[in-house]
Design a protein around this motif. Structure first.
Motif, PDB file in Angstrom:
ATOM      1  N   ILE A 118      41.409  32.182  57.219  1.00 40.44           N
ATOM      2  CA  ILE A 118      39.784  32.873  56.414  1.00 40.44           C
ATOM      3  C   ILE A 118      40.545  33.585  54.902  1.00 40.44           C
ATOM      4  CG2 ILE A 118      38.346  33.942  56.863  1.00 40.44           C
ATOM      5  CD1 ILE A 118      38.357  32.433  59.995  1.00 40.44           C
ATOM      6  N   ARG A 163      38.442  44.579  57.580  1.00 42.04           N
ATOM      7  CA  ARG A 163      38.218  43.284  57.773  1.00 42.04           C
ATOM      8  C   ARG A 163      38.502  42.469  59.075  1.00 42.04           C
ATOM      9  NH1 ARG A 163      37.237  41.351  52.648  1.00 42.04           N
ATOM     10  NH2 ARG A 163      38.556  41.343  52.108  1.00 42.04           N
ATOM     11  N   LYS A 166      35.834  43.209  61.032  1.00 43.05           N
ATOM     12  CA  LYS A 166      34.283  42.230  61.118  1.00 43.05           C
ATOM     13  C   LYS A 166      34.623  41.079  61.023  1.00 43.05           C
ATOM     14  CE  LYS A 166      33.173  45.710  57.543  1.00 43.05           C
ATOM     15  NZ  LYS A 166      33.928  46.898  56.159  1.00 43.05           N
ATOM     16  N   LEU A 167      35.414  40.109  60.833  1.00 41.41           N
ATOM     17  CA  LEU A 167      35.606  39.043  60.502  1.00 41.41           C
ATOM     18  C   LEU A 167      35.752  38.687  62.348  1.00 41.41           C
ATOM     19  CD1 LEU A 167      38.704  38.626  58.108  1.00 41.41           C
ATOM     20  CD2 LEU A 167      36.331  37.964  58.046  1.00 41.41           C
ATOM     21  N   VAL A 170      31.927  38.281  62.839  1.00 41.14           N
ATOM     22  CA  VAL A 170      31.420  37.099  62.398  1.00 41.14           C
ATOM     23  C   VAL A 170      31.909  35.490  63.458  1.00 41.14           C
ATOM     24  CG1 VAL A 170      31.436  35.939  60.443  1.00 41.14           C
ATOM     25  CG2 VAL A 170      31.216  38.395  60.125  1.00 41.14           C
ATOM     26  N   ARG A 175      30.216  31.639  63.475  1.00 45.41           N
ATOM     27  CA  ARG A 175      30.284  30.895  62.410  1.00 45.41           C
ATOM     28  C   ARG A 175      32.186  31.212  62.466  1.00 45.41           C
ATOM     29  NH1 ARG A 175      26.593  31.011  59.035  1.00 45.41           N
ATOM     30  NH2 ARG A 175      27.394  31.388  57.331  1.00 45.41           N
ATOM     31  N   TRP A 176      32.555  30.390  61.267  1.00 49.45           N
ATOM     32  CA  TRP A 176      34.245  29.457  60.934  1.00 49.45           C
ATOM     33  C   TRP A 176      34.559  29.252  62.456  1.00 49.45           C
ATOM     34  CZ3 TRP A 176      35.813  30.312  56.634  1.00 49.45           C
ATOM     35  CH2 TRP A 176      35.534  31.068  56.310  1.00 49.45           C
TER      36      TRP A 176
ATOM     37  N   ASP B 167      36.916  44.373  49.128  1.00 52.90           N
ATOM     38  CA  ASP B 167      36.193  44.804  50.054  1.00 52.90           C
ATOM     39  C   ASP B 167      34.923  45.074  50.597  1.00 52.90           C
ATOM     40  OD1 ASP B 167      38.735  45.069  52.181  1.00 52.90           O
ATOM     41  OD2 ASP B 167      39.051  46.709  50.182  1.00 52.90           O
ATOM     42  N   HIS B 197      29.079  38.176  54.314  1.00 56.44           N
ATOM     43  CA  HIS B 197      29.318  39.202  55.574  1.00 56.44           C
ATOM     44  C   HIS B 197      30.600  37.604  56.295  1.00 56.44           C
ATOM     45  CE1 HIS B 197      27.398  39.607  59.735  1.00 56.44           C
ATOM     46  NE2 HIS B 197      27.255  37.988  59.604  1.00 56.44           N
ATOM     47  N   ASP B 198      29.861  36.022  56.287  1.00 53.39           N
ATOM     48  CA  ASP B 198      31.186  35.297  56.820  1.00 53.39           C
ATOM     49  C   ASP B 198      32.909  35.472  55.961  1.00 53.39           C
ATOM     50  OD1 ASP B 198      29.277  34.229  57.346  1.00 53.39           O
ATOM     51  OD2 ASP B 198      29.363  32.464  56.614  1.00 53.39           O
ATOM     52  N   LEU B 199      33.528  36.715  55.193  1.00 47.20           N
ATOM     53  CA  LEU B 199      34.535  37.412  54.676  1.00 47.20           C
ATOM     54  C   LEU B 199      35.006  38.250  55.031  1.00 47.20           C
ATOM     55  CD1 LEU B 199      34.536  34.730  51.661  1.00 47.20           C
ATOM     56  CD2 LEU B 199      35.572  34.478  53.078  1.00 47.20           C
ATOM     57  N   GLY B 200      33.944  39.042  55.606  1.00 44.94           N
ATOM     58  CA  GLY B 200      33.863  40.551  56.004  1.00 44.94           C
ATOM     59  C   GLY B 200      33.979  41.336  54.723  1.00 44.94           C
ATOM     60  N   ILE B 201      33.184  40.903  54.154  1.00 46.99           N
ATOM     61  CA  ILE B 201      33.063  41.972  52.332  1.00 46.99           C
ATOM     62  C   ILE B 201      31.510  42.590  52.906  1.00 46.99           C
ATOM     63  CG2 ILE B 201      32.455  41.738  50.025  1.00 46.99           C
ATOM     64  CD1 ILE B 201      34.070  39.622  50.045  1.00 46.99           C
TER      65      ILE B 201
END
Lengths: 184, 254
Positions: A118, A163, A166-167, A170, A175-176, B167, B197-201
């Motif tokens: 990712i 990050r 957040k990931l 997600v 997701r993912w 970021d 959102h999926d990339l944490g941005i």
């Protein structure tokens, strides 16, 4: 000999691994290597997801996890592994070149598939500095950090914003996760 | 020129202008997320009047001096949020010098590096991918975060995200304008928002001027907003947020 970071697998649990007591496993992984970085002081994280393709029994799991943690501690690799309903999500933190090599080894492991990188990028500090490889179930991740609740003593209790968090959130949303082809 | 001379030159240069601050508001949390520093003259003259005075080589120094000046003022007026600073990497032959001076200023004014965001435009980032990524990654190791400004303004921003994940992305104002009544813009912003959102941005919408735009964005889970509707820039001060945040209109985050 370099031992690849082993992955835990199970087919049964809806929420994370029921095989082993994760508090016990996590206690094993506290290594006090908080702010260490690799040669040259460079620090990065690498985050990927994958799909479990094999199951482990209780014993195998505990051994494998402990071994992986020993190796990680030696290499100053920290991170978190999350398992949810057949999918893995892992954060690895450490020296970037070392992580790249580690990821090659991980990618070749046949106990999981659909390995999807990712993100890999530099970070200024570790989020899982005390954990040679924290294990959390999706359920505990959902309860900690993500919904703003704290579970003290758990790897996610003091997870700072950024990050990785957040990931993680997600991933918990669903997701993912590859739509897995049922192997015939 | 050694680092010390360079720093004192930039400090001198910085005395010729000042800056205003405009909040980026996290309307979900009901509080400011960051303040963007916008260059102004010493008597609050608008940005273009100041910028016009610096050309060519001088512009690179001006770019770096702006960030140092903004940090100094932000520390003085007690900005507690993140501070967002513009960055023009292509202006400098040695782009590192530009951010080294920014980190040095942050240290000198005890402003934590991890509260600094640098904003580079999509065009800047794309012009020389590799160079840009190398420079920026160096500073991300120090805790500085990167925002891509004017995202979706016509360059290939999507390609950029495949190579390099910032970021924050700041949606181009053109996309925000009248978004509540413009289907194509809505589709683009929804897609960017999901991808980030999926990339944490984090996604910031700037130039929010009407409550219609505001409501559409909040409904689409774009909750980091900047614009006159929320607060105008304030000269050497922290502006108060002008509207009551209609919390009931905020959808649950994803």
């Amino acid at each position: 000999m370099w031992l690849p970071l082993k992955l835990l697998c199970t087919v049964s649990a809806r929420y994370g691994i029921v095989l082993a007591n994760s508090a016990y496993l996590n206690a094993l992984s506290r290594r006090g290597i908080a702010e260490l970085s690799g040669p040259g002081g460079k620090l990065g994280h690498l985050i990927y997801s994958s799909t479990a393709s094999a199951a482990f029994d209780e014993h195998g799991l505990a051994e494998v996890l402990e071994g992986a943690r020993r190796n990680n501690a030696r290499n100053s690799v920290t991170g978190l592994l999350l398992y949810s309903a057949g999918y893995f999500f892992q954060v690895l933190e450490g020296e970037p070149e070392l992580l790249r090599k580690l990821f090659e080894v991980i990618s070749a492991d046949t106990r999981h598939c659909n390995v999807t990188m990712i993100i890999q990028e530099p970070i200024s500090r570790r989020m899982f500095g005390e954990w040679s490889m924290a294990y959390v179930s999706a359920e505990s991740a959902e309860l900690a950090g993500i919904e703003g609740l704290n579970t003290s003593g758990e790897p996610l209790a003091n997870l700072g914003p950024g990050r990785a968090k957040k990931l993680l959130s997600v991933f918990i949303e669903g997701r993912w996760r590859a739509r897995l082809i049922e192997a015939s | 020129m050694n680092a010390e001379t360079s720093a004192s030159r930039l400090r001198e240069l910085g005395k010729q202008f000042s800056c205003a601050f405009q909040p980026i508001v996290d309307v979900g949390a009901g509080q400011p997320y960051a303040h963007e520093a916008l260059v102004r003259g010493l008597a609050a003259e608008p940005a273009y009047a100041v910028i016009a005075q610096y050309k060519g080589e001088a512009f690179a120094e001006f770019d770096a001096a702006c960030r140092m000046r903004a940090i100094e003022i932000a520390a003085r007026i007690g900005i507690q949020t993140c501070l967002s600073l513009n960055f023009l990497p292509s202006a400098a032959n040695d782009a590192n010098a530009g951010l080294d001076s920014t980190l040095a200023a942050a240290a000198a004014h005890s402003f934590p590096a991890d509260r600094i965001i640098v904003e580079a435009t999509e065009g800047e980032a794309i012009a020389d991918h590799k160079r840009f990524a190398n420079i920026v990654n160096e500073y991300r190791s120090a805790g500085i975060r990167l925002a891509i400004d004017d995202f979706g303004s016509g360059h290939s921003g999507l390609n950029l995200l495949a190579e390099f994940q910032p970021d924050i992305v700041k949606l181009d104002m053109v996309l925000v304008r009248n978004i509540h009544s413009n289907g194509p813009r809505q589709a683009i912003v929804r897609a960017i928002s999901q991808m980030c959102h999926d990339l944490g941005i984090d996604v910031v919408a700037e130039g929010v001027e009407t409550s219609d735009e505001y409501n559409w964005l909040v409904d689409a889970n774009v909750t980091l907003l900047q614009g006159y509707l929320l607060a105008k820039p304030a000269f050497e001060a922290i502006p108060s947020i002008q509207i009551d945040l209609p919390k009931q209109a905020i959808a649950t985050p994803y």
